[in-house]
Write a protein that holds these residues in place. Structure first.
Motif, PDB file in Angstrom:
ATOM      1  N   VAL A 179       0.849  -1.179   0.000  1.00 29.95           N
ATOM      2  CA  VAL A 179       0.000   0.000   0.000  1.00 29.95           C
ATOM      3  C   VAL A 179       0.889   1.234   0.000  1.00 29.95           C
ATOM      4  O   VAL A 179       1.741   1.393   0.876  1.00 29.95           O
ATOM      5  CB  VAL A 179      -0.918   0.025   1.237  1.00 29.95           C
ATOM      6  N   ASN A 180       0.724   2.088  -0.994  1.00 27.16           N
ATOM      7  CA  ASN A 180       1.438   3.364  -1.050  1.00 27.16           C
ATOM      8  C   ASN A 180       0.414   4.451  -0.750  1.00 27.16           C
ATOM      9  O   ASN A 180      -0.450   4.736  -1.582  1.00 27.16           O
ATOM     10  CB  ASN A 180       2.050   3.592  -2.433  1.00 27.16           C
ATOM     11  N   GLU A 181       0.482   5.037   0.429  1.00 29.17           N
ATOM     12  CA  GLU A 181      -0.569   5.952   0.857  1.00 29.17           C
ATOM     13  C   GLU A 181      -0.029   7.335   1.207  1.00 29.17           C
ATOM     14  O   GLU A 181       0.900   7.468   2.001  1.00 29.17           O
ATOM     15  CB  GLU A 181      -1.305   5.375   2.069  1.00 29.17           C
ATOM     16  N   PHE A 182      -0.642   8.346   0.596  1.00 30.27           N
ATOM     17  CA  PHE A 182      -0.368   9.723   0.980  1.00 30.27           C
ATOM     18  C   PHE A 182      -1.581  10.235   1.721  1.00 30.27           C
ATOM     19  O   PHE A 182      -2.705  10.204   1.203  1.00 30.27           O
ATOM     20  CB  PHE A 182      -0.086  10.612  -0.230  1.00 30.27           C
ATOM     21  N   SER A 183      -1.382  10.718   2.950  1.00 28.67           N
ATOM     22  CA  SER A 183      -2.492  11.170   3.772  1.00 28.67           C
ATOM     23  C   SER A 183      -2.248  12.601   4.240  1.00 28.67           C
ATOM     24  O   SER A 183      -1.166  12.919   4.736  1.00 28.67           O
ATOM     25  CB  SER A 183      -2.674  10.247   4.979  1.00 28.67           C
ATOM     26  N   VAL A 184      -3.269  13.438   4.074  1.00 30.33           N
ATOM     27  CA  VAL A 184      -3.131  14.858   4.391  1.00 30.33           C
ATOM     28  C   VAL A 184      -3.588  15.186   5.808  1.00 30.33           C
ATOM     29  O   VAL A 184      -2.888  15.870   6.554  1.00 30.33           O
ATOM     30  CB  VAL A 184      -3.923  15.729   3.391  1.00 30.33           C
ATOM     31  N   LEU A 185      -4.747  14.677   6.209  1.00 26.37           N
ATOM     32  CA  LEU A 185      -5.344  15.133   7.461  1.00 26.37           C
ATOM     33  C   LEU A 185      -5.501  14.055   8.526  1.00 26.37           C
ATOM     34  O   LEU A 185      -5.777  14.379   9.679  1.00 26.37           O
ATOM     35  CB  LEU A 185      -6.728  15.751   7.181  1.00 26.37           C
TER      36      LEU A 185
ATOM     37  N   LEU B 205       3.040  11.066   5.198  1.00 24.25           N
ATOM     38  CA  LEU B 205       2.038  11.716   6.040  1.00 24.25           C
ATOM     39  C   LEU B 205       2.334  13.203   6.142  1.00 24.25           C
ATOM     40  O   LEU B 205       3.410  13.616   6.562  1.00 24.25           O
ATOM     41  CB  LEU B 205       2.070  11.075   7.428  1.00 24.25           C
ATOM     42  N   ASP B 206       1.364  14.022   5.707  1.00 26.23           N
ATOM     43  CA  ASP B 206       1.526  15.467   5.820  1.00 26.23           C
ATOM     44  C   ASP B 206       1.553  15.857   7.295  1.00 26.23           C
ATOM     45  O   ASP B 206       0.820  15.301   8.118  1.00 26.23           O
ATOM     46  CB  ASP B 206       0.367  16.173   5.111  1.00 26.23           C
ATOM     47  N   GLU B 207       2.392  16.828   7.643  1.00 28.92           N
ATOM     48  CA  GLU B 207       2.499  17.261   9.036  1.00 28.92           C
ATOM     49  C   GLU B 207       1.161  17.740   9.591  1.00 28.92           C
ATOM     50  O   GLU B 207       0.921  17.692  10.810  1.00 28.92           O
ATOM     51  CB  GLU B 207       3.553  18.365   9.178  1.00 28.92           C
TER      52      GLU B 207
ATOM     53  N   ILE C   8       7.449  11.784   6.854  1.00 33.32           N
ATOM     54  CA  ILE C   8       6.624  12.941   7.189  1.00 33.32           C
ATOM     55  C   ILE C   8       6.962  14.079   6.235  1.00 33.32           C
ATOM     56  O   ILE C   8       8.129  14.378   5.993  1.00 33.32           O
ATOM     57  CB  ILE C   8       6.857  13.405   8.642  1.00 33.32           C
ATOM     58  N   LEU C   9       5.925  14.704   5.688  1.00 29.71           N
ATOM     59  CA  LEU C   9       6.093  15.861   4.809  1.00 29.71           C
ATOM     60  C   LEU C   9       5.848  17.110   5.649  1.00 29.71           C
ATOM     61  O   LEU C   9       4.708  17.444   5.970  1.00 29.71           O
ATOM     62  CB  LEU C   9       5.102  15.787   3.650  1.00 29.71           C
ATOM     63  N   PRO C  10       6.904  17.818   6.053  1.00 30.28           N
ATOM     64  CA  PRO C  10       6.750  18.941   6.990  1.00 30.28           C
ATOM     65  C   PRO C  10       6.194  20.193   6.331  1.00 30.28           C
ATOM     66  O   PRO C  10       6.252  20.372   5.112  1.00 30.28           O
ATOM     67  CB  PRO C  10       8.178  19.174   7.482  1.00 30.28           C
ATOM     68  N   PHE C  11       5.660  21.071   7.181  1.00 31.46           N
ATOM     69  CA  PHE C  11       5.091  22.313   6.695  1.00 31.46           C
ATOM     70  C   PHE C  11       6.101  23.138   5.905  1.00 31.46           C
ATOM     71  O   PHE C  11       5.752  23.793   4.927  1.00 31.46           O
ATOM     72  CB  PHE C  11       4.585  23.157   7.877  1.00 31.46           C
ATOM     73  N   ASP C  12       7.372  23.129   6.341  1.00 32.65           N
ATOM     74  CA  ASP C  12       8.344  24.027   5.711  1.00 32.65           C
ATOM     75  C   ASP C  12       8.742  23.608   4.303  1.00 32.65           C
ATOM     76  O   ASP C  12       9.522  24.311   3.651  1.00 32.65           O
ATOM     77  CB  ASP C  12       9.584  24.186   6.609  1.00 32.65           C
ATOM     78  N   ARG C  13       8.205  22.487   3.812  1.00 31.58           N
ATOM     79  CA  ARG C  13       8.453  22.116   2.415  1.00 31.58           C
ATOM     80  C   ARG C  13       7.502  22.846   1.470  1.00 31.58           C
ATOM     81  O   ARG C  13       7.597  22.680   0.254  1.00 31.58           O
ATOM     82  CB  ARG C  13       8.331  20.601   2.240  1.00 31.58           C
ATOM     83  N   GLY C  14       6.561  23.619   2.051  1.00 39.90           N
ATOM     84  CA  GLY C  14       5.696  24.472   1.233  1.00 39.90           C
ATOM     85  C   GLY C  14       4.635  23.716   0.458  1.00 39.90           C
ATOM     86  O   GLY C  14       4.222  22.622   0.817  1.00 39.90           O
ATOM     87  N   ALA C  15       4.204  24.327  -0.651  1.00 39.10           N
ATOM     88  CA  ALA C  15       3.141  23.741  -1.472  1.00 39.10           C
ATOM     89  C   ALA C  15       3.650  22.514  -2.211  1.00 39.10           C
ATOM     90  O   ALA C  15       4.835  22.394  -2.530  1.00 39.10           O
ATOM     91  CB  ALA C  15       2.627  24.782  -2.471  1.00 39.10           C
ATOM     92  N   HIS C  16       2.729  21.586  -2.467  1.00 39.62           N
ATOM     93  CA  HIS C  16       3.075  20.406  -3.258  1.00 39.62           C
ATOM     94  C   HIS C  16       1.878  20.039  -4.121  1.00 39.62           C
ATOM     95  O   HIS C  16       0.777  20.590  -3.961  1.00 39.62           O
ATOM     96  CB  HIS C  16       3.499  19.237  -2.357  1.00 39.62           C
ATOM     97  N   ARG C  17       2.042  19.096  -5.017  1.00 39.32           N
ATOM     98  CA  ARG C  17       1.037  18.800  -6.032  1.00 39.32           C
ATOM     99  C   ARG C  17      -0.204  18.097  -5.488  1.00 39.32           C
ATOM    100  O   ARG C  17      -1.197  17.969  -6.196  1.00 39.32           O
ATOM    101  CB  ARG C  17       1.648  17.953  -7.142  1.00 39.32           C
ATOM    102  N   SER C  18      -0.145  17.631  -4.233  1.00 42.16           N
ATOM    103  CA  SER C  18      -1.281  16.884  -3.691  1.00 42.16           C
ATOM    104  C   SER C  18      -1.921  17.560  -2.496  1.00 42.16           C
ATOM    105  O   SER C  18      -2.452  16.897  -1.607  1.00 42.16           O
ATOM    106  CB  SER C  18      -0.817  15.466  -3.326  1.00 42.16           C
ATOM    107  N   LEU C  19      -1.861  18.876  -2.475  1.00 36.84           N
ATOM    108  CA  LEU C  19      -2.509  19.613  -1.395  1.00 36.84           C
ATOM    109  C   LEU C  19      -4.020  19.386  -1.386  1.00 36.84           C
ATOM    110  O   LEU C  19      -4.670  19.547  -0.353  1.00 36.84           O
ATOM    111  CB  LEU C  19      -2.222  21.110  -1.530  1.00 36.84           C
ATOM    112  N   MET C  20      -4.578  19.023  -2.537  1.00 34.30           N
ATOM    113  CA  MET C  20      -6.025  18.876  -2.632  1.00 34.30           C
ATOM    114  C   MET C  20      -6.551  17.618  -1.959  1.00 34.30           C
ATOM    115  O   MET C  20      -7.742  17.516  -1.693  1.00 34.30           O
ATOM    116  CB  MET C  20      -6.453  18.876  -4.108  1.00 34.30           C
ATOM    117  N   GLY C  21      -5.697  16.631  -1.678  1.00 29.53           N
ATOM    118  CA  GLY C  21      -6.254  15.462  -1.016  1.00 29.53           C
ATOM    119  C   GLY C  21      -5.360  14.238  -1.008  1.00 29.53           C
ATOM    120  O   GLY C  21      -4.325  14.171  -1.671  1.00 29.53           O
ATOM    121  N   SER C  22      -5.809  13.251  -0.238  1.00 26.93           N
ATOM    122  CA  SER C  22      -5.081  12.005  -0.051  1.00 26.93           C
ATOM    123  C   SER C  22      -5.385  11.025  -1.191  1.00 26.93           C
ATOM    124  O   SER C  22      -6.391  11.151  -1.889  1.00 26.93           O
ATOM    125  CB  SER C  22      -5.491  11.372   1.285  1.00 26.93           C
ATOM    126  N   PHE C  23      -4.523  10.044  -1.342  1.00 24.82           N
ATOM    127  CA  PHE C  23      -4.757   8.982  -2.320  1.00 24.82           C
ATOM    128  C   PHE C  23      -3.908   7.766  -1.962  1.00 24.82           C
ATOM    129  O   PHE C  23      -2.937   7.872  -1.204  1.00 24.82           O
ATOM    130  CB  PHE C  23      -4.446   9.440  -3.748  1.00 24.82           C
TER     131      PHE C  23
END
Length: 280
Positions: free
Chosen positions: A105-111, A165-167, A200-215
Protein backbone atom coordinates in the motif's frame (compact mmCIF):
# COMPACT_ATOMS: atom_id res chain seq x y z
CA UNK A 1 -16.70 2.71 5.81
CA UNK A 2 -16.65 3.16 2.07
CA UNK A 3 -19.20 1.11 0.17
CA UNK A 4 -18.49 -0.11 -3.34
CA UNK A 5 -21.02 -1.26 -5.94
CA UNK A 6 -18.32 -2.83 -8.10
CA UNK A 7 -17.96 -6.62 -8.34
CA UNK A 8 -15.63 -8.06 -5.67
CA UNK A 9 -11.98 -7.56 -6.48
CA UNK A 10 -11.04 -11.25 -6.69
CA UNK A 11 -13.87 -11.83 -9.16
CA UNK A 12 -12.78 -8.87 -11.31
CA UNK A 13 -9.17 -10.00 -11.23
CA UNK A 14 -10.14 -13.55 -12.22
CA UNK A 15 -12.33 -12.28 -15.03
CA UNK A 16 -9.47 -10.14 -16.33
CA UNK A 17 -7.22 -13.20 -16.32
CA UNK A 18 -9.84 -15.12 -18.32
CA UNK A 19 -10.00 -12.28 -20.84
CA UNK A 20 -6.20 -12.25 -21.21
CA UNK A 21 -6.22 -16.02 -21.80
CA UNK A 22 -8.85 -15.66 -24.52
CA UNK A 23 -6.91 -12.87 -26.20
CA UNK A 24 -3.68 -14.88 -25.97
CA UNK A 25 -5.51 -17.72 -27.74
CA UNK A 26 -6.42 -15.29 -30.53
CA UNK A 27 -10.17 -15.69 -30.03
CA UNK A 28 -12.87 -13.07 -30.22
CA UNK A 29 -15.54 -12.97 -27.53
CA UNK A 30 -18.05 -14.55 -29.93
CA UNK A 31 -15.67 -17.34 -30.96
CA UNK A 32 -14.80 -18.18 -27.38
CA UNK A 33 -18.45 -18.12 -26.34
CA UNK A 34 -19.29 -20.67 -29.04
CA UNK A 35 -16.45 -22.96 -27.93
CA UNK A 36 -17.58 -22.78 -24.30
CA UNK A 37 -21.31 -23.17 -25.05
CA UNK A 38 -21.93 -19.72 -23.59
CA UNK A 39 -23.70 -16.68 -24.95
CA UNK A 40 -21.50 -13.73 -25.80
CA UNK A 41 -23.12 -11.63 -23.06
CA UNK A 42 -22.65 -14.38 -20.45
CA UNK A 43 -18.95 -14.71 -21.23
CA UNK A 44 -18.58 -10.93 -21.17
CA UNK A 45 -20.06 -10.86 -17.66
CA UNK A 46 -17.54 -13.45 -16.55
CA UNK A 47 -14.65 -11.46 -18.01
CA UNK A 48 -15.77 -8.26 -16.30
CA UNK A 49 -16.30 -9.99 -12.95
CA UNK A 50 -20.06 -9.44 -12.89
CA UNK A 51 -20.50 -13.22 -12.90
CA UNK A 52 -18.26 -15.62 -11.02
CA UNK A 53 -15.90 -17.86 -12.99
CA UNK A 54 -16.58 -21.33 -11.58
CA UNK A 55 -14.15 -24.25 -11.52
CA UNK A 56 -15.89 -26.12 -14.36
CA UNK A 57 -15.72 -23.13 -16.70
CA UNK A 58 -12.11 -22.46 -15.72
CA UNK A 59 -11.15 -25.99 -16.76
CA UNK A 60 -13.13 -25.67 -19.99
CA UNK A 61 -11.31 -22.43 -20.82
CA UNK A 62 -7.90 -24.04 -20.40
CA UNK A 63 -9.02 -26.92 -22.62
CA UNK A 64 -10.66 -24.86 -25.38
CA UNK A 65 -8.05 -22.08 -25.35
CA UNK A 66 -5.23 -24.68 -25.22
CA UNK A 67 -3.59 -22.68 -22.42
CA UNK A 68 -2.73 -24.20 -19.06
CA UNK A 69 -2.66 -21.95 -16.02
CA UNK A 70 -1.88 -23.95 -12.86
CA UNK A 71 -3.41 -21.24 -10.65
CA UNK A 72 -6.67 -20.69 -12.50
CA UNK A 73 -8.72 -23.38 -10.72
CA UNK A 74 -7.34 -22.42 -7.30
CA UNK A 75 -8.11 -18.77 -8.03
CA UNK A 76 -11.67 -19.72 -9.00
CA UNK A 77 -12.12 -21.55 -5.70
CA UNK A 78 -10.69 -18.60 -3.76
CA UNK A 79 -12.96 -16.11 -5.51
CA UNK A 80 -15.98 -18.23 -4.58
CA UNK A 81 -15.30 -17.89 -0.85
CA UNK A 82 -17.29 -15.48 1.28
CA UNK A 83 -15.20 -12.35 2.02
CA UNK A 84 -13.73 -12.52 5.53
CA UNK A 85 -15.28 -9.24 6.65
CA UNK A 86 -18.82 -10.62 6.18
CA UNK A 87 -18.32 -12.41 9.51
CA UNK A 88 -18.56 -8.97 11.15
CA UNK A 89 -21.92 -8.14 9.62
CA UNK A 90 -20.52 -5.98 6.82
CA UNK A 91 -21.89 -6.73 3.37
CA UNK A 92 -19.63 -4.72 1.07
CA UNK A 93 -16.28 -3.03 1.69
CA UNK A 94 -14.76 -1.77 -1.54
CA UNK A 95 -11.35 -0.70 -0.27
CA UNK A 96 -10.83 -3.56 2.20
CA UNK A 97 -11.81 -6.02 -0.53
CA UNK A 98 -8.91 -4.74 -2.66
CA UNK A 99 -6.41 -4.30 0.18
CA UNK A 100 -6.97 -7.93 1.22
CA UNK A 101 -5.37 -9.02 -2.06
CA UNK A 102 -2.65 -6.36 -2.09
CA UNK A 103 1.00 -6.85 -1.22
CA UNK A 104 1.87 -3.19 -0.84
CA UNK A 105 0.00 0.00 0.00
CA UNK A 106 1.44 3.36 -1.05
CA UNK A 107 -0.57 5.95 0.86
CA UNK A 108 -0.37 9.72 0.98
CA UNK A 109 -2.49 11.17 3.77
CA UNK A 110 -3.13 14.86 4.39
CA UNK A 111 -5.34 15.13 7.46
CA UNK A 112 -5.49 11.71 9.13
CA UNK A 113 -3.05 9.02 10.18
CA UNK A 114 -3.46 6.05 7.77
CA UNK A 115 -5.82 3.40 9.12
CA UNK A 116 -3.11 0.72 9.07
CA UNK A 117 -1.06 2.82 11.50
CA UNK A 118 -3.78 4.04 13.87
CA UNK A 119 -4.05 3.22 17.58
CA UNK A 120 -7.32 1.90 18.97
CA UNK A 121 -8.11 5.22 20.66
CA UNK A 122 -7.37 7.23 17.52
CA UNK A 123 -9.51 5.01 15.30
CA UNK A 124 -12.32 5.16 17.88
CA UNK A 125 -12.26 8.96 17.67
CA UNK A 126 -12.29 8.80 13.86
CA UNK A 127 -15.15 6.31 13.73
CA UNK A 128 -17.29 8.23 16.20
CA UNK A 129 -16.75 11.74 14.82
CA UNK A 130 -19.74 13.01 12.88
CA UNK A 131 -21.40 9.59 12.72
CA UNK A 132 -24.39 8.23 14.57
CA UNK A 133 -23.33 4.61 14.85
CA UNK A 134 -24.43 1.93 17.22
CA UNK A 135 -21.77 0.38 19.51
CA UNK A 136 -21.96 -3.01 17.78
CA UNK A 137 -21.12 -1.54 14.36
CA UNK A 138 -18.25 0.48 15.80
CA UNK A 139 -16.85 -2.64 17.44
CA UNK A 140 -17.05 -4.44 14.09
CA UNK A 141 -15.12 -1.60 12.48
CA UNK A 142 -12.46 -1.89 15.17
CA UNK A 143 -12.09 -5.64 14.67
CA UNK A 144 -11.84 -5.32 10.89
CA UNK A 145 -9.17 -2.63 11.15
CA UNK A 146 -7.16 -4.65 13.69
CA UNK A 147 -7.21 -7.65 11.34
CA UNK A 148 -5.99 -5.40 8.52
CA UNK A 149 -3.20 -4.06 10.74
CA UNK A 150 -2.15 -7.58 11.74
CA UNK A 151 -0.99 -8.22 8.16
CA UNK A 152 1.90 -5.82 8.75
CA UNK A 153 3.48 -8.53 10.93
CA UNK A 154 2.04 -11.58 9.16
CA UNK A 155 4.76 -13.82 7.73
CA UNK A 156 2.43 -15.88 5.52
CA UNK A 157 0.47 -13.05 3.85
CA UNK A 158 2.53 -9.92 4.58
CA UNK A 159 1.39 -6.45 3.67
CA UNK A 160 3.80 -3.55 3.35
CA UNK A 161 2.85 0.08 3.70
CA UNK A 162 4.81 3.01 2.33
CA UNK A 163 3.18 6.04 3.93
CA UNK A 164 3.82 9.72 3.37
CA UNK A 165 2.04 11.72 6.04
CA UNK A 166 1.53 15.47 5.82
CA UNK A 167 2.50 17.26 9.04
CA UNK A 168 -1.05 18.68 9.16
CA UNK A 169 -2.30 15.29 10.34
CA UNK A 170 0.02 15.44 13.35
CA UNK A 171 -1.41 18.80 14.44
CA UNK A 172 -5.07 17.84 14.04
CA UNK A 173 -6.12 16.88 17.56
CA UNK A 174 -8.18 13.77 16.92
CA UNK A 175 -9.60 12.47 20.20
CA UNK A 176 -7.72 14.96 22.38
CA UNK A 177 -4.14 15.48 23.52
CA UNK A 178 -3.77 12.13 25.31
CA UNK A 179 -4.93 10.21 22.23
CA UNK A 180 -2.64 12.21 19.95
CA UNK A 181 0.38 11.72 22.18
CA UNK A 182 -0.20 7.97 22.16
CA UNK A 183 -0.70 8.04 18.39
CA UNK A 184 2.55 9.91 17.70
CA UNK A 185 4.50 7.56 19.97
CA UNK A 186 2.87 4.63 18.16
CA UNK A 187 4.03 6.01 14.80
CA UNK A 188 7.57 6.19 16.15
CA UNK A 189 7.36 2.55 17.23
CA UNK A 190 5.82 1.14 14.03
CA UNK A 191 8.25 3.11 11.84
CA UNK A 192 10.91 0.62 12.96
CA UNK A 193 8.99 -2.36 11.58
CA UNK A 194 10.32 -3.96 8.38
CA UNK A 195 6.87 -3.75 6.72
CA UNK A 196 6.47 -0.03 7.40
CA UNK A 197 8.13 2.84 5.55
CA UNK A 198 7.05 6.14 7.06
CA UNK A 199 7.93 9.63 5.85
CA UNK A 200 6.62 12.94 7.19
CA UNK A 201 6.09 15.86 4.81
CA UNK A 202 6.75 18.94 6.99
CA UNK A 203 5.09 22.31 6.70
CA UNK A 204 8.34 24.03 5.71
CA UNK A 205 8.45 22.12 2.42
CA UNK A 206 5.70 24.47 1.23
CA UNK A 207 3.14 23.74 -1.47
CA UNK A 208 3.08 20.41 -3.26
CA UNK A 209 1.04 18.80 -6.03
CA UNK A 210 -1.28 16.88 -3.69
CA UNK A 211 -2.51 19.61 -1.39
CA UNK A 212 -6.02 18.88 -2.63
CA UNK A 213 -6.25 15.46 -1.02
CA UNK A 214 -5.08 12.00 -0.05
CA UNK A 215 -4.76 8.98 -2.32
CA UNK A 216 -3.60 5.37 -2.21
CA UNK A 217 -1.94 3.17 -4.83
CA UNK A 218 -2.23 -0.56 -4.17
CA UNK A 219 0.14 -3.12 -5.68
CA UNK A 220 -0.41 -6.88 -5.89
CA UNK A 221 1.84 -9.95 -5.59
CA UNK A 222 1.02 -11.24 -9.08
CA UNK A 223 2.92 -9.15 -11.70
CA UNK A 224 0.03 -9.64 -14.12
CA UNK A 225 -2.28 -7.70 -11.79
CA UNK A 226 -1.84 -3.98 -12.50
CA UNK A 227 -1.78 -1.56 -9.55
CA UNK A 228 -4.94 0.28 -8.57
CA UNK A 229 -5.54 3.86 -7.47
CA UNK A 230 -7.99 4.50 -4.64
CA UNK A 231 -9.32 7.97 -3.85
CA UNK A 232 -11.84 8.62 -1.09
CA UNK A 233 -14.07 11.70 -0.88
CA UNK A 234 -16.92 12.74 1.46
CA UNK A 235 -19.70 11.10 -0.57
CA UNK A 236 -17.93 7.93 -1.67
CA UNK A 237 -14.77 6.69 -3.34
CA UNK A 238 -13.15 5.88 -6.67
CA UNK A 239 -11.30 2.72 -7.65
CA UNK A 240 -9.23 3.67 -10.70
CA UNK A 241 -7.52 1.10 -12.93
CA UNK A 242 -6.76 3.33 -15.91
CA UNK A 243 -3.07 2.76 -16.67
CA UNK A 244 -2.23 6.41 -17.33
CA UNK A 245 -3.97 7.72 -14.22
CA UNK A 246 -2.45 5.06 -11.99
CA UNK A 247 0.95 5.77 -13.49
CA UNK A 248 0.53 9.48 -12.78
CA UNK A 249 -0.44 8.70 -9.18
CA UNK A 250 2.63 6.49 -8.72
CA UNK A 251 4.85 9.27 -10.07
CA UNK A 252 3.19 11.82 -7.78
CA UNK A 253 3.64 9.54 -4.77
CA UNK A 254 7.34 9.13 -5.58
CA UNK A 255 7.71 12.91 -5.80
CA UNK A 256 6.04 13.29 -2.40
CA UNK A 257 8.25 10.60 -0.93
CA UNK A 258 11.38 12.37 -2.17
CA UNK A 259 10.15 15.73 -0.85
CA UNK A 260 9.35 14.31 2.59
CA UNK A 261 11.84 13.79 5.42
CA UNK A 262 13.79 10.56 5.59
CA UNK A 263 13.07 8.06 8.36
CA UNK A 264 15.48 9.49 10.90
CA UNK A 265 14.28 13.07 10.50
CA UNK A 266 10.64 11.92 10.40
CA UNK A 267 11.06 10.18 13.75
CA UNK A 268 12.83 13.25 15.12
CA UNK A 269 9.89 15.44 14.08
CA UNK A 270 7.39 13.02 15.63
CA UNK A 271 9.33 13.04 18.90
CA UNK A 272 9.50 16.81 18.96
CA UNK A 273 5.81 17.33 18.19
CA UNK A 274 4.79 14.74 20.79
CA UNK A 275 6.51 16.91 23.41
CA UNK A 276 5.68 20.36 22.08
CA UNK A 277 2.05 19.75 21.19
CA UNK A 278 0.93 16.99 23.51
CA UNK A 279 3.31 17.00 26.45
CA UNK A 280 4.95 13.60 25.95
Amino acid sequence: MTVSTRPPFLRRRLGAKARRMREEAGLTLSEAADLLDKTKSALHRVETGETRLDVHLARSMMDKYDIYDPKLVDDAREAAKTPWYRAFGVEDMGYVDVETSAARVNEFSVLLVPGLLQTDAYMDAVFSSGHSQDPARMESQHKIRRIRQARLTDEERPLKIHAVLDEAALHREVGGAVVMREQLLHLIAVAARPAVTLRILPFDRGAHRSLMGSFTVLEFPDPSDPPMLYVEFPMGSLHIEDVEKVGEAKLRFEQLRRTALNLAYSVELLERLAVELYGA
